[in-house]
Design a protein around this motif. Structure first.
Motif, PDB file in Angstrom:
ATOM      1  N   THR A  68      15.383  55.104 -13.551  1.00 12.12           N
ATOM      2  CA  THR A  68      16.147  56.350 -13.458  1.00 12.12           C
ATOM      3  C   THR A  68      16.647  56.786 -14.822  1.00 12.12           C
ATOM      4  N   LEU A  69      17.133  55.849 -15.620  1.00  5.74           N
ATOM      5  CA  LEU A  69      17.691  56.168 -16.927  1.00  5.74           C
ATOM      6  C   LEU A  69      16.634  56.733 -17.867  1.00  5.74           C
ATOM      7  N   PHE A  70      15.434  56.181 -17.821  1.00  7.36           N
ATOM      8  CA  PHE A  70      14.376  56.600 -18.745  1.00  7.36           C
ATOM      9  C   PHE A  70      13.343  57.515 -18.074  1.00  7.36           C
ATOM     10  N   SER A  71      13.638  57.989 -16.876  1.00  2.00           N
ATOM     11  CA  SER A  71      12.705  58.851 -16.130  1.00  2.00           C
ATOM     12  C   SER A  71      11.315  58.221 -16.065  1.00  2.00           C
ATOM     13  N   TRP A  72      11.288  56.931 -15.804  1.00  3.00           N
ATOM     14  CA  TRP A  72      10.025  56.198 -15.727  1.00  3.00           C
ATOM     15  C   TRP A  72       9.464  56.363 -14.318  1.00  3.00           C
ATOM     16  N   PRO A  73       8.263  56.904 -14.173  1.00  2.00           N
ATOM     17  CA  PRO A  73       7.757  57.284 -12.840  1.00  2.00           C
ATOM     18  C   PRO A  73       7.241  56.113 -12.021  1.00  2.00           C
ATOM     19  N   GLY A  74       8.104  55.175 -11.705  1.00  3.89           N
ATOM     20  CA  GLY A  74       7.733  54.024 -10.897  1.00  3.89           C
ATOM     21  C   GLY A  74       8.287  54.140  -9.492  1.00  3.89           C
ATOM     22  N   ILE A  75       8.177  53.054  -8.732  1.00  6.07           N
ATOM     23  CA  ILE A  75       8.625  53.093  -7.342  1.00  6.07           C
ATOM     24  C   ILE A  75      10.146  53.128  -7.239  1.00  6.07           C
ATOM     25  N   GLY A  76      10.853  52.610  -8.253  1.00  4.73           N
ATOM     26  CA  GLY A  76      12.310  52.670  -8.231  1.00  4.73           C
ATOM     27  C   GLY A  76      12.821  54.092  -8.321  1.00  4.73           C
ATOM     28  N   LEU A  77      12.300  54.861  -9.254  1.00  9.26           N
ATOM     29  CA  LEU A  77      12.691  56.270  -9.384  1.00  9.26           C
ATOM     30  C   LEU A  77      12.284  57.050  -8.145  1.00  9.26           C
ATOM     31  N   MET A  78      11.112  56.736  -7.603  1.00  3.42           N
ATOM     32  CA  MET A  78      10.671  57.395  -6.374  1.00  3.42           C
ATOM     33  C   MET A  78      11.647  57.137  -5.231  1.00  3.42           C
ATOM     34  N   ALA A  79      12.145  55.902  -5.128  1.00  7.85           N
ATOM     35  CA  ALA A  79      13.081  55.565  -4.056  1.00  7.85           C
ATOM     36  C   ALA A  79      14.399  56.307  -4.228  1.00  7.85           C
ATOM     37  N   VAL A  80      14.893  56.420  -5.466  1.00  3.79           N
ATOM     38  CA  VAL A  80      16.147  57.145  -5.708  1.00  3.79           C
ATOM     39  C   VAL A  80      15.999  58.609  -5.306  1.00  3.79           C
ATOM     40  N   GLU A  81      14.897  59.215  -5.703  1.00  3.51           N
ATOM     41  CA  GLU A  81      14.664  60.615  -5.335  1.00  3.51           C
ATOM     42  C   GLU A  81      14.565  60.767  -3.824  1.00  3.51           C
ATOM     43  N   ALA A  82      13.917  59.807  -3.165  1.00  5.89           N
ATOM     44  CA  ALA A  82      13.775  59.877  -1.712  1.00  5.89           C
ATOM     45  C   ALA A  82      15.126  59.763  -1.009  1.00  5.89           C
ATOM     46  N   ILE A  83      16.018  58.948  -1.553  1.00  6.96           N
ATOM     47  CA  ILE A  83      17.352  58.805  -0.954  1.00  6.96           C
ATOM     48  C   ILE A  83      18.114  60.115  -1.046  1.00  6.96           C
ATOM     49  N   PHE A  84      18.088  60.759  -2.193  1.00  6.67           N
ATOM     50  CA  PHE A  84      18.801  62.021  -2.349  1.00  6.67           C
ATOM     51  C   PHE A  84      18.182  63.132  -1.507  1.00  6.67           C
ATOM     52  N   GLN A  85      16.886  63.039  -1.244  1.00  3.70           N
ATOM     53  CA  GLN A  85      16.199  64.061  -0.455  1.00  3.70           C
ATOM     54  C   GLN A  85      16.222  63.755   1.039  1.00  3.70           C
ATOM     55  N   ARG A  86      16.867  62.659   1.431  1.00  3.69           N
ATOM     56  CA  ARG A  86      16.891  62.218   2.829  1.00  3.69           C
ATOM     57  C   ARG A  86      15.476  62.006   3.370  1.00  3.69           C
ATOM     58  N   ASP A  87      14.589  61.507   2.519  1.00  6.68           N
ATOM     59  CA  ASP A  87      13.208  61.251   2.907  1.00  6.68           C
ATOM     60  C   ASP A  87      13.135  59.854   3.512  1.00  6.68           C
ATOM     61  N   TYR A  88      13.557  59.733   4.773  1.00 10.56           N
ATOM     62  CA  TYR A  88      13.730  58.431   5.399  1.00 10.56           C
ATOM     63  C   TYR A  88      12.432  57.628   5.505  1.00 10.56           C
ATOM     64  N   PRO A  89      11.309  58.208   5.890  1.00 11.58           N
ATOM     65  CA  PRO A  89      10.081  57.389   5.945  1.00 11.58           C
ATOM     66  C   PRO A  89       9.720  56.770   4.599  1.00 11.58           C
ATOM     67  N   LEU A  90       9.933  57.495   3.508  1.00 10.33           N
ATOM     68  CA  LEU A  90       9.616  56.963   2.185  1.00 10.33           C
ATOM     69  C   LEU A  90      10.565  55.838   1.802  1.00 10.33           C
ATOM     70  N   VAL A  91      11.848  55.990   2.113  1.00  6.18           N
ATOM     71  CA  VAL A  91      12.827  54.940   1.807  1.00  6.18           C
ATOM     72  C   VAL A  91      12.532  53.686   2.619  1.00  6.18           C
ATOM     73  N   GLN A  92      12.248  53.860   3.901  1.00 14.03           N
ATOM     74  CA  GLN A  92      11.947  52.712   4.758  1.00 14.03           C
ATOM     75  C   GLN A  92      10.690  51.987   4.287  1.00 14.03           C
ATOM     76  N   GLY A  93       9.662  52.734   3.959  1.00  9.08           N
ATOM     77  CA  GLY A  93       8.439  52.114   3.469  1.00  9.08           C
ATOM     78  C   GLY A  93       8.647  51.393   2.155  1.00  9.08           C
ATOM     79  N   PHE A  94       9.434  51.987   1.262  1.00 14.15           N
ATOM     80  CA  PHE A  94       9.732  51.347  -0.024  1.00 14.15           C
ATOM     81  C   PHE A  94      10.429  50.008   0.180  1.00 14.15           C
ATOM     82  N   LEU A  95      11.424  49.981   1.043  1.00 17.63           N
ATOM     83  CA  LEU A  95      12.181  48.747   1.248  1.00 17.63           C
ATOM     84  C   LEU A  95      11.322  47.655   1.874  1.00 17.63           C
ATOM     85  N   LEU A  96      10.509  48.009   2.858  1.00 20.11           N
ATOM     86  CA  LEU A  96       9.670  46.996   3.508  1.00 20.11           C
ATOM     87  C   LEU A  96       8.592  46.474   2.567  1.00 20.11           C
TER      88      LEU A  96
END
Length: 316
Positions: free
Chosen positions: A255-283
């Protein structure tokens, strides 16, 4: 060995099952509504009928247990659903972003090894002297400073003041990997250096080390061949856990370095309420961590012959 693998794979399934319950429940308890988030993203006037139709198409009108059962059945077929905002399969998005996270994790671990191994070995080689005091001060400093603060300091010094290195995003310039890797590896190196020092001191006090010295074996050989091999097991355990968590997503650094990995993707999904993406990321990240730790367990028998692995009880 095969019994151990079967046991750990069964543990993986159990962990993922209970994790699925926790993840699904937390997503339902999270504030916000994905339907409203989707309608807001479209930026068009909607009616109650539109909202109800969208809720039915997403299956959100059904009871929670029914929703969980349908979602778990899809997950068992490796179908984690589609991202609400990106309109693409979750597994496809995860695989697409994973190489960036792997690259960052390997860079951070490489920097960690460059710092931790010399610091830990020197501190153990000269206990109670200047290298030992310096190593312990470094370990305390690295473990105390938050990761995001290290990143901000590095950005200010090397990117803003000196303008030596880029710090945003990931591209063809390999220098873009330097600051995120150093940020990630600095705190980890402090922990691993301390563990290596403690393991080396414990290993050097063993009777077989005294026997090796009595036989006239050179001190460098004793350190490299005997003491280090005996001290590496606890370090390897933490190393495997660290590598697994890094591969699961270095959220703060990405997030700090805008590095386009799965961590940044998960943060964006949380703010967007993208529940399927968050659930898939965690599993998927949980499965990745368990698999990495399984690989570490399998390495134990090769690194330390005193350790034996079995299907019942693991290390013996």
């Amino acid at each position: 060995m095969l019994a151990l693998i079967r046991e750990r794979l069964l543990q993986l399934l159990l962990v993922l099952f209970f994790m699925s319950i926790l993840v699904f429940g937390l997503m339902k308890l999270a504030p916000g509504d994905p339907v409203f988030a989707l309608l807001k993203a479209d930026e068009v006037e909607t009616t109650m009928a539109d909202e109800q139709a969208l809720r039915e198409s997403l299956g959100l009108d059904k009871p929670m247990l029914v929703q969980y059962g349908q979602w778990l059945a899809r997950v068992a077929r490796l179908d984690f659903g589609d991202s609400l905002m990106r309109q693409r399969p979750v597994l496809e998005l995860y695989v697409e972003k994973l190489p960036a996270t792997v690259e960052l994790a390997l860079g951070g671990m490489a920097f960690m090894l460059v710092l931790a191994v010399p610091a830990g070995l020197l501190a153990a080689r000269f206990p109670g002297r200047l290298p030992d005091h310096a190593g312990r001060a470094f370990s305390l400093l690295g473990a105390s400073i938050p990761v995001f603060w290290i990143g901000l300091l590095l950005i200010y010094l090397f990117a803003y003041r000196l303008q030596w290195l880029p710090f945003m995003g990931r591209g063809e310039d390999w220098r873009q990997l330097i600051l995120p890797s150093v940020t990630l590896g600095f705190g980890l190196s402090a922990v691993h250096a301390s563990l290596l020092r403690s393991g080396m001191l414990a290993s050097l006090s063993q009777p077989y080390i005294r026997a090796a010295r009595a036989r006239g074996i050179r001190e460098s050989t004793i350190y490299a061949k005997y003491a280090l091999r005996g001290a590496i097991a606890p370090v390897l355990t933490v190393f495997g856990m660290t590598l697994g968590s890094l591969l699961a997503g270095s959220v703060v650094v990405e997030t700090l370095f805008s590095w386009p990995g799965i961590g940044l993707m998960a943060v964006e999904a949380i703010f967007q309420r993208d529940y399927p993406l968050v659930q898939g990321f965690l599993l998927l990240s949980g499965a990745l961590i368990v698999l990495v730790n399984l690989a570490v367990d399998l390495l134990y028998g090769w690194i330390d012959p005193r350790v034996r692995l079995s299907g019942k009880g693991g290390r013996r």
